[in-house]
Write an enzyme that holds these catalytic residues in place. Structure first.
Site, mmCIF file in Angstrom:
data_model
loop_
_atom_site.group_PDB
_atom_site.id
_atom_site.type_symbol
_atom_site.label_atom_id
_atom_site.label_comp_id
_atom_site.label_asym_id
_atom_site.label_seq_id
_atom_site.Cartn_x
_atom_site.Cartn_y
_atom_site.Cartn_z
ATOM 1 N N HIS A 52 0.869 -1.184 0.000
ATOM 2 C CA HIS A 52 0.000 0.000 0.000
ATOM 3 C C HIS A 52 0.904 1.231 0.000
ATOM 4 O O HIS A 52 2.142 1.104 -0.049
ATOM 5 C CB HIS A 52 -0.946 -0.024 1.206
ATOM 6 C CG HIS A 52 -0.252 -0.258 2.518
ATOM 7 N ND1 HIS A 52 0.629 0.652 3.062
ATOM 8 C CD2 HIS A 52 -0.272 -1.305 3.374
ATOM 9 C CE1 HIS A 52 1.085 0.197 4.204
ATOM 10 N NE2 HIS A 52 0.573 -1.008 4.420
ATOM 11 N N HIS A 55 4.013 1.367 2.309
ATOM 12 C CA HIS A 55 5.204 0.690 1.774
ATOM 13 C C HIS A 55 5.832 1.530 0.662
ATOM 14 O O HIS A 55 7.060 1.663 0.588
ATOM 15 C CB HIS A 55 4.832 -0.670 1.175
ATOM 16 C CG HIS A 55 4.228 -1.648 2.132
ATOM 17 N ND1 HIS A 55 2.913 -2.058 2.044
ATOM 18 C CD2 HIS A 55 4.749 -2.308 3.190
ATOM 19 C CE1 HIS A 55 2.667 -2.943 2.996
ATOM 20 N NE2 HIS A 55 3.754 -3.106 3.710
ATOM 21 N N SER A 208 -1.837 -3.437 5.548
ATOM 22 C CA SER A 208 -2.316 -4.581 4.752
ATOM 23 C C SER A 208 -3.550 -5.185 5.409
ATOM 24 O O SER A 208 -4.432 -5.710 4.733
ATOM 25 C CB SER A 208 -1.216 -5.629 4.624
ATOM 26 O OG SER A 208 -0.032 -5.046 4.112
HETATM 27 P P1 AMP Z 1 4.514 -4.789 6.807
HETATM 28 O O1 AMP Z 1 4.445 -5.247 5.385
HETATM 29 O O2 AMP Z 1 3.182 -4.477 7.394
HETATM 30 O O3 AMP Z 1 5.377 -5.670 7.669
HETATM 31 O O4 AMP Z 1 5.251 -3.380 6.759
HETATM 32 C C1 AMP Z 1 6.500 -3.229 6.138
HETATM 33 C C2 AMP Z 1 7.069 -1.885 6.523
HETATM 34 O O5 AMP Z 1 6.176 -0.857 6.117
HETATM 35 C C3 AMP Z 1 7.265 -1.721 8.033
HETATM 36 O O6 AMP Z 1 8.465 -1.017 8.296
HETATM 37 C C4 AMP Z 1 6.057 -0.903 8.429
HETATM 38 O O7 AMP Z 1 6.278 -0.124 9.587
HETATM 39 C C5 AMP Z 1 5.901 -0.018 7.217
HETATM 40 N N1 AMP Z 1 4.526 0.497 7.143
HETATM 41 C C6 AMP Z 1 3.381 -0.221 7.263
HETATM 42 N N2 AMP Z 1 2.317 0.590 7.187
HETATM 43 C C7 AMP Z 1 2.799 1.852 7.027
HETATM 44 C C8 AMP Z 1 2.191 3.137 6.884
HETATM 45 N N3 AMP Z 1 0.855 3.296 6.906
HETATM 46 N N4 AMP Z 1 3.003 4.217 6.745
HETATM 47 C C9 AMP Z 1 4.341 4.054 6.721
HETATM 48 N N5 AMP Z 1 4.979 2.881 6.843
HETATM 49 C C10 AMP Z 1 4.209 1.783 6.994
#
Ligand code: AMP
Length: 301
Positions: A52, A55, A208
């Site tokens: 999203h 990321h 996600s």
């Molecule tokens: P995930 O795929 O949820 O493990 O997230 C991967 C990376 O994206 C992690 O460092 C999260 O902190 C970051 N992330 C997830 N959601 C957001 C968001 N809304 N804004 C900024 N970074 C995000």
């Protein structure tokens, strides 16, 4: 770093064909050997996919700051507790690869579970104490084993990629604090960048897991960022406790009972009773419809 020159460099050429997908750490290392030898900077953005705009913001900054951008795509089973959503965690690799390519990612490292955790895998990297035993790590919540899963896989990614910089989101504030501590304590030669939370127009933090929300839950979920704004306003205009009270009222008005709503020192994650000249984190976790959501606001002095 000279962006003009780095854009002319050969290591960026895979971008014209889209991101290269690598499934094996040996192949990834082999690809990164040459740019590393040339002194090119390598940026890593770890993700669990289903990309999203949150990321994508990490990928864009990595693209702007580094010569080579690696995105990892791995739904890490060891950070999911029993009964959590590992099996139904949303996945769409084809779309993720397209978005990663559009964001200028050079390499997507998308290993299998067996590549990351081969038979006989028996090692863990864990940050002890307060950082991992509060908030999400509290035994009544996800538990410290969640962060052991995170730090173990991130340590492995750092060893596989050897990044100069790794990018994480402020949305997962406790994860960011834990990773910073691991890097400091174990002398990983990597700079950690924490980037601001990207939000939907109504304030809901992108995640996600928002895919689990039906229309009614999606609408109620907007109470989380409203509560955090109320917390910051109340803390600044009256007191931290008044801010937390106002936040709790916002959640109640949307029928949300938080798992936690707490003010903590942003670095040490120790409880704080009042704004004290250091950054204070107000963090919330709540089940809304079918999703467990987290969010936070950082109140800078
Ligand atoms: P995930 O795929 O949820 O493990 O997230 C991967 C990376 O994206 C992690 O460092 C999260 O902190 C970051 N992330 C997830 N959601 C957001 C968001 N809304 N804004 C900024 N970074 C995000």
């Amino acid at each position: 770093m000279d962006r003009m020159n780095s854009n002319l460099g050969t290591v960026n050429s895979p971008r014209t064909e889209g991101a290269r997908v690598l499934r094996a750490k040996a192949a990834l290392r082999a690809e990164l050997d040459e740019p590393r030898r040339q002194g090119r900077t390598i940026g890593l953005v770890p993700t669990m996919g289903y990309l999203h705009d949150g990321h994508l913001s990490l990928l864009r900054i990595a693209r702007a700051e580094c010569d080579v951008v690696v995105m990892s795509l791995f739904v890490n089973p060891t950070q999911f507790g029993p009964g959590e959503d590992l099996d139904r965690y949303p996945r769409d690799e084809e779309r993720d690869l397209r978005l990663a390519s559009e964001a200028g990612v050079d390499f997507v490292y998308a290993p299998s579970v067996a590549e990351v955790y081969p038979d006989g895998f028996a090692t863990a990297v864990g940050v002890g104490g307060n950082l991992t035993e509060v908030l999400d790590g509290h035994p009544s919540r996800r538990g410290a084993s969640h962060f052991r899963g995170v730090t173990t896989v991130v340590a492995k990614l750092f060893n596989s990629v050897g990044p100069d910089v790794a990018y994480f989101g402020q949305k997962d504030a406790q994860q960011a604090a834990v990773i910073r501590r691991m890097v400091r304590d174990l002398d990983f030669p990597v700079r950690i960048e924490i980037l601001p939370t990207v939000r939907e127009p109504d304030g809901l933090a992108m995640s996600s897991r928002n895919a689990y929300l039906d229309d009614e839950a999606r609408e109620r979920a907007a109470a989380l960022p409203r509560a955090l704004r109320a917390a910051e306003q109340g803390a600044r205009s009256e007191s931290l406790q008044a801010g937390l009270d106002a936040a709790r009222r916002e959640l109640e008005s949307a029928g949300i009972e938080p798992e936690y709503l707490e003010a903590r020192d942003a670095e040490l994650l120790e409880p704080v009773a009042a704004l004290n000249g250091r950054p204070v984190l107000v963090a919330v976790a709540a089940r809304v419809g079918g999703a467990r959501l987290i969010d936070n606001v950082l109140i800078e002095p």
